[in-house]
Scaffold this motif. Structure first.
Motif, PDB file in Angstrom:
ATOM      1  N   ARG A 154     -19.956  34.080  -7.909  1.00  0.00           N
ATOM      2  CA  ARG A 154     -21.323  33.747  -7.081  1.00  0.00           C
ATOM      3  C   ARG A 154     -20.784  33.001  -5.683  1.00  0.00           C
ATOM      4  NH1 ARG A 154     -25.935  29.308  -8.082  1.00  0.00           N
ATOM      5  NH2 ARG A 154     -27.384  30.157  -6.411  1.00  0.00           N
ATOM      6  N   GLU A 166     -22.121  31.030  -2.059  1.00  0.00           N
ATOM      7  CA  GLU A 166     -23.397  30.598  -1.162  1.00  0.00           C
ATOM      8  C   GLU A 166     -22.635  29.678   0.050  1.00  0.00           C
ATOM      9  OE1 GLU A 166     -26.179  28.448  -3.471  1.00  0.00           O
ATOM     10  OE2 GLU A 166     -24.726  27.660  -4.709  1.00  0.00           O
ATOM     11  N   VAL A 224     -23.633  26.533   2.172  1.00  0.00           N
ATOM     12  CA  VAL A 224     -24.623  25.677   2.267  1.00  0.00           C
ATOM     13  C   VAL A 224     -23.882  24.405   3.090  1.00  0.00           C
ATOM     14  CG1 VAL A 224     -25.646  23.540   0.853  1.00  0.00           C
ATOM     15  CG2 VAL A 224     -25.264  25.930  -0.180  1.00  0.00           C
ATOM     16  N   THR A 237     -16.584  25.199  -9.675  1.00  0.00           N
ATOM     17  CA  THR A 237     -17.360  25.201  -8.515  1.00  0.00           C
ATOM     18  C   THR A 237     -16.390  24.760  -7.161  1.00  0.00           C
ATOM     19  OG1 THR A 237     -19.216  24.457  -9.654  1.00  0.00           O
ATOM     20  CG2 THR A 237     -19.199  24.441  -7.167  1.00  0.00           C
ATOM     21  N   SER A 242     -20.435  32.620   6.798  1.00  0.00           N
ATOM     22  CA  SER A 242     -21.691  33.424   6.564  1.00  0.00           C
ATOM     23  C   SER A 242     -21.640  34.526   5.571  1.00  0.00           C
ATOM     24  CB  SER A 242     -22.036  33.884   7.908  1.00  0.00           C
ATOM     25  OG  SER A 242     -21.050  34.809   8.410  1.00  0.00           O
ATOM     26  N   MET A 243     -22.760  34.682   4.908  1.00  0.00           N
ATOM     27  CA  MET A 243     -23.031  35.518   4.181  1.00  0.00           C
ATOM     28  C   MET A 243     -23.260  36.916   4.573  1.00  0.00           C
ATOM     29  SD  MET A 243     -22.044  34.044   0.983  1.00  0.00           S
ATOM     30  CE  MET A 243     -22.817  35.283   0.039  1.00  0.00           C
ATOM     31  N   ASN A 245     -22.585  41.413   0.268  1.00  0.00           N
ATOM     32  CA  ASN A 245     -21.986  41.288  -0.857  1.00  0.00           C
ATOM     33  C   ASN A 245     -20.509  40.850  -0.320  1.00  0.00           C
ATOM     34  OD1 ASN A 245     -21.978  40.738  -3.699  1.00  0.00           O
ATOM     35  ND2 ASN A 245     -20.661  42.552  -3.977  1.00  0.00           N
ATOM     36  N   VAL A 274     -18.222  37.718   2.479  1.00  0.00           N
ATOM     37  CA  VAL A 274     -18.284  36.276   3.200  1.00  0.00           C
ATOM     38  C   VAL A 274     -17.652  36.401   4.511  1.00  0.00           C
ATOM     39  CG1 VAL A 274     -17.524  33.857   3.078  1.00  0.00           C
ATOM     40  CG2 VAL A 274     -18.373  35.018   0.892  1.00  0.00           C
ATOM     41  N   TRP A 317     -23.238  39.863  -6.004  1.00  0.00           N
ATOM     42  CA  TRP A 317     -23.949  38.546  -5.907  1.00  0.00           C
ATOM     43  C   TRP A 317     -25.252  38.793  -5.775  1.00  0.00           C
ATOM     44  CZ3 TRP A 317     -19.724  37.102  -1.750  1.00  0.00           C
ATOM     45  CH2 TRP A 317     -18.608  36.754  -2.550  1.00  0.00           C
ATOM     46  N   ASN A 318     -25.745  39.606  -4.855  1.00  0.00           N
ATOM     47  CA  ASN A 318     -27.195  39.673  -4.607  1.00  0.00           C
ATOM     48  C   ASN A 318     -28.086  40.066  -5.758  1.00  0.00           C
ATOM     49  OD1 ASN A 318     -26.591  39.555  -1.965  1.00  0.00           O
ATOM     50  ND2 ASN A 318     -26.378  42.002  -1.663  1.00  0.00           N
ATOM     51  N   THR A 364     -28.154  36.430  -7.859  1.00  0.00           N
ATOM     52  CA  THR A 364     -29.038  35.002  -7.438  1.00  0.00           C
ATOM     53  C   THR A 364     -30.380  35.265  -6.777  1.00  0.00           C
ATOM     54  OG1 THR A 364     -28.512  36.095  -4.860  1.00  0.00           O
ATOM     55  CG2 THR A 364     -26.943  34.390  -5.691  1.00  0.00           C
TER      56      THR A 364
END
Length: 145
Positions: free
Chosen positions: A65, A67, A69, A81, A113-114, A117, A119, A141-142, A145
């Motif tokens: 996964r 993301e 943030v 993580t 930025s995403m 699928n 980065v 990943w889509n 999530t």
């Protein structure tokens, strides 16, 4: 003229001048090499970017996964993580919010930025050169999530 007077002859002056000229001739390029480190730093930054790209591509491919943030890239891999974030003028990597591994130096700006699928990572170094890489995942990943 008395023979006991000591003075420089023309030959001695010419020898001293030739030694001085030789020293000056070799010192000028040495100072240029020492003082001109910008070119060397740019080459090192480019090589460091290539190493960073290969490492992050591998990590993103193996993550389950990803993301973004607050300007940080957060990857989940098994029970770990992994955070990628700008820290001062560096990009650092932290595992489970511990550690402080510098992975890229001389960074003035970075964005994560995403895109579907993947980065996209864009970095601007302290000399103003912009680098960008898009890293794709083996896992979709889509759907997760």
């Amino acid at each position: 003229m008395p023979s006991n007077e000591k003075a420089f002859t023309l030959i001695e002056v010419l020898i001293a001048f030739s030694i001085f000229s030789t020293i000056v001739f070799f010192m000028t390029p040495i100072f240029q090499i020492i003082l001109n480190t910008k070119g060397n730093d740019a080459v090192l930054q480019s090589m460091e970017w290539e190493v960073f790209c290969s490492q992050i591509k591998k990590e993103i491919r193996l993550s389950s996964r990803a993301e973004v943030v607050s300007g940080r890239l957060i990857l989940t891999k098994d029970t770990e993580t992994i955070h990628y974030e700008k820290y001062g003028s560096n990009l650092r990597r932290r595992v489970n919010s511990t550690g402080h591994e510098i992975i890229l130096q001389n960074v003035s700006q970075s964005t994560f930025s995403m895109i579907n699928n993947a980065v996209k990572i864009t970095v601007t170094d302290t000399w103003g050169k912009e680098y960008a890489v898009t890293c794709y995942s083996l896992v979709n990943w889509n759907r997760e999530t």
